[in-house]
Design a protein around this motif. Structure first.
Motif, PDB file in Angstrom:
ATOM      1  N   UNK A   2       4.197  12.422 -20.033  1.00 41.14           N
ATOM      2  CA  UNK A   2       3.753  11.031 -20.099  1.00 41.14           C
ATOM      3  C   UNK A   2       4.489  10.258 -19.019  1.00 41.14           C
ATOM      4  N   UNK A   3       3.752   9.593 -18.139  1.00 38.67           N
ATOM      5  CA  UNK A   3       4.343   8.869 -17.014  1.00 38.67           C
ATOM      6  C   UNK A   3       3.867   7.423 -17.048  1.00 38.67           C
ATOM      7  N   UNK A   4       4.809   6.515 -16.924  1.00 41.12           N
ATOM      8  CA  UNK A   4       4.505   5.094 -16.798  1.00 41.12           C
ATOM      9  C   UNK A   4       4.632   4.751 -15.324  1.00 41.12           C
ATOM     10  N   UNK A   5       3.575   4.190 -14.745  1.00 47.51           N
ATOM     11  CA  UNK A   5       3.562   3.848 -13.319  1.00 47.51           C
ATOM     12  C   UNK A   5       3.483   2.331 -13.187  1.00 47.51           C
ATOM     13  N   UNK A   6       4.423   1.773 -12.437  1.00 45.46           N
ATOM     14  CA  UNK A   6       4.412   0.339 -12.150  1.00 45.46           C
ATOM     15  C   UNK A   6       4.420   0.158 -10.643  1.00 45.46           C
ATOM     16  N   UNK A   7       3.771  -0.894 -10.176  1.00 44.35           N
ATOM     17  CA  UNK A   7       3.735  -1.101  -8.727  1.00 44.35           C
ATOM     18  C   UNK A   7       3.776  -2.575  -8.382  1.00 44.35           C
ATOM     19  N   UNK A   8       4.258  -2.817  -7.165  1.00 46.94           N
ATOM     20  CA  UNK A   8       4.320  -4.165  -6.609  1.00 46.94           C
ATOM     21  C   UNK A   8       3.840  -4.049  -5.168  1.00 46.94           C
ATOM     22  N   UNK A   9       2.680  -4.599  -4.895  1.00 44.02           N
ATOM     23  CA  UNK A   9       2.090  -4.532  -3.561  1.00 44.02           C
ATOM     24  C   UNK A   9       2.077  -5.942  -2.974  1.00 44.02           C
ATOM     25  N   UNK A  10       2.596  -6.075  -1.773  1.00 45.17           N
ATOM     26  CA  UNK A  10       2.669  -7.366  -1.094  1.00 45.17           C
ATOM     27  C   UNK A  10       1.273  -7.764  -0.608  1.00 45.17           C
ATOM     28  N   UNK A  11       0.647  -8.697  -1.301  1.00 47.32           N
ATOM     29  CA  UNK A  11      -0.717  -9.097  -0.934  1.00 47.32           C
ATOM     30  C   UNK A  11      -0.746 -10.207   0.111  1.00 47.32           C
ATOM     31  N   UNK A  13       0.608  -9.826   3.028  1.00 51.74           N
ATOM     32  CA  UNK A  13       0.562  -9.155   4.330  1.00 51.74           C
ATOM     33  C   UNK A  13      -0.877  -8.747   4.643  1.00 51.74           C
ATOM     34  N   UNK A  14      -1.175  -8.471   5.902  1.00 47.51           N
ATOM     35  CA  UNK A  14      -2.526  -8.017   6.253  1.00 47.51           C
ATOM     36  C   UNK A  14      -2.876  -6.747   5.471  1.00 47.51           C
ATOM     37  N   UNK A  15      -4.060  -6.694   4.955  1.00 48.64           N
ATOM     38  CA  UNK A  15      -4.580  -5.555   4.190  1.00 48.64           C
ATOM     39  C   UNK A  15      -3.872  -5.352   2.847  1.00 48.64           C
ATOM     40  N   UNK A  16      -3.026  -6.294   2.439  1.00 50.76           N
ATOM     41  CA  UNK A  16      -2.307  -6.164   1.179  1.00 50.76           C
ATOM     42  C   UNK A  16      -3.221  -6.106  -0.031  1.00 50.76           C
ATOM     43  N   UNK A  17      -4.233  -6.964  -0.072  1.00 49.23           N
ATOM     44  CA  UNK A  17      -5.162  -6.980  -1.203  1.00 49.23           C
ATOM     45  C   UNK A  17      -5.931  -5.665  -1.287  1.00 49.23           C
ATOM     46  N   UNK A  18      -6.284  -5.104  -0.138  1.00 52.49           N
ATOM     47  CA  UNK A  18      -6.989  -3.816  -0.119  1.00 52.49           C
ATOM     48  C   UNK A  18      -6.079  -2.702  -0.639  1.00 52.49           C
ATOM     49  N   UNK A  19      -4.811  -2.712  -0.224  1.00 49.93           N
ATOM     50  CA  UNK A  19      -3.864  -1.709  -0.718  1.00 49.93           C
ATOM     51  C   UNK A  19      -3.707  -1.832  -2.224  1.00 49.93           C
ATOM     52  N   UNK A  20      -3.624  -3.069  -2.717  1.00 48.37           N
ATOM     53  CA  UNK A  20      -3.484  -3.307  -4.152  1.00 48.37           C
ATOM     54  C   UNK A  20      -4.669  -2.710  -4.918  1.00 48.37           C
ATOM     55  N   UNK A  21      -5.880  -2.972  -4.444  1.00 46.10           N
ATOM     56  CA  UNK A  21      -7.080  -2.414  -5.084  1.00 46.10           C
ATOM     57  C   UNK A  21      -7.065  -0.890  -5.049  1.00 46.10           C
ATOM     58  N   UNK A  55      -0.718   7.939  -3.648  1.00 48.84           N
ATOM     59  CA  UNK A  55      -0.204   6.565  -3.645  1.00 48.84           C
ATOM     60  C   UNK A  55       0.698   6.305  -2.442  1.00 48.84           C
ATOM     61  N   UNK A  56       1.491   7.290  -2.074  1.00 50.25           N
ATOM     62  CA  UNK A  56       2.363   7.146  -0.909  1.00 50.25           C
ATOM     63  C   UNK A  56       1.557   6.918   0.366  1.00 50.25           C
ATOM     64  N   UNK A  57       0.371   7.516   0.448  1.00 51.73           N
ATOM     65  CA  UNK A  57      -0.489   7.341   1.612  1.00 51.73           C
ATOM     66  C   UNK A  57      -1.216   5.996   1.615  1.00 51.73           C
ATOM     67  N   UNK A  58      -1.276   5.327   0.467  1.00 56.04           N
ATOM     68  CA  UNK A  58      -1.966   4.040   0.365  1.00 56.04           C
ATOM     69  C   UNK A  58      -1.037   2.884   0.711  1.00 56.04           C
ATOM     70  N   UNK A  59       0.177   2.912   0.212  1.00 53.71           N
ATOM     71  CA  UNK A  59       1.053   1.744   0.332  1.00 53.71           C
ATOM     72  C   UNK A  59       1.726   1.645   1.697  1.00 53.71           C
ATOM     73  N   UNK A  60       2.224   0.460   1.973  1.00 58.02           N
ATOM     74  CA  UNK A  60       3.092   0.222   3.124  1.00 58.02           C
ATOM     75  C   UNK A  60       4.510   0.327   2.573  1.00 58.02           C
ATOM     76  N   UNK A  61       5.216   1.399   2.897  1.00 54.50           N
ATOM     77  CA  UNK A  61       6.528   1.656   2.302  1.00 54.50           C
ATOM     78  C   UNK A  61       7.589   0.641   2.715  1.00 54.50           C
ATOM     79  N   UNK A  62       7.294  -0.173   3.699  1.00 53.37           N
ATOM     80  CA  UNK A  62       8.233  -1.224   4.107  1.00 53.37           C
ATOM     81  C   UNK A  62       8.089  -2.484   3.250  1.00 53.37           C
ATOM     82  N   UNK A  63       6.925  -2.657   2.594  1.00 46.12           N
ATOM     83  CA  UNK A  63       6.645  -3.890   1.854  1.00 46.12           C
ATOM     84  C   UNK A  63       6.334  -3.674   0.377  1.00 46.12           C
TER      85      UNK A  63
END
Length: 96
Positions: A2-11, A13-21, A55-63
């Motif tokens: 059982x894994x709980x996944x939480x995320x925070x995507x900087x929306x 920044x450019x393309x942030x909303x797309x990364x979030x989706x 997920x690692x390929x989707x996010x911007x690891x700096x933000x």
């Protein structure tokens, strides 16, 4: 497991909303959304590695950040809810 996944995507920044989706869509393929940026997933080791790489390929690891909480096999003893419980019992009967 059982894994709980939480995320925070900087929306802001450019393309942030797309990364979030895209993060949300990837998580929906493996589990159930229980809060805006929180998913509960029952995963095999292979599924966990696949999802983590995806997920690692989707996010911007700096933000952006994603956290994985492994609750193991005895997760029912480790999950407590106050208020409306929209979690899912993956071990119970499924009625379609």
């Amino acid at each position: 497991m059982f894994v709980l996944i939480t995320y925070d995507v900087n929306i802001t920044s450019p393309y942030g909303a797309k990364r979030l989706r895209n993060v949300a869509k990837a998580c929906m393929d493996y589990g159930k959304r229980v809060q805006n940026s929180v998913f509960e997933c029952i995963l095999t080791e292979a599924q966990y590695v696949l999802l983590k790489n995806k997920l690692n390929n989707i996010i911007d690891t700096e933000q952006d950040s994603i956290r994985f909480y492994m609750l193991g096999k005895n997760w029912k003893n480790k999950v407590e809810t106050i208020g409306k419980d929209i979690g899912i019992d993956f071990t119970g009967d499924l009625i379609i």
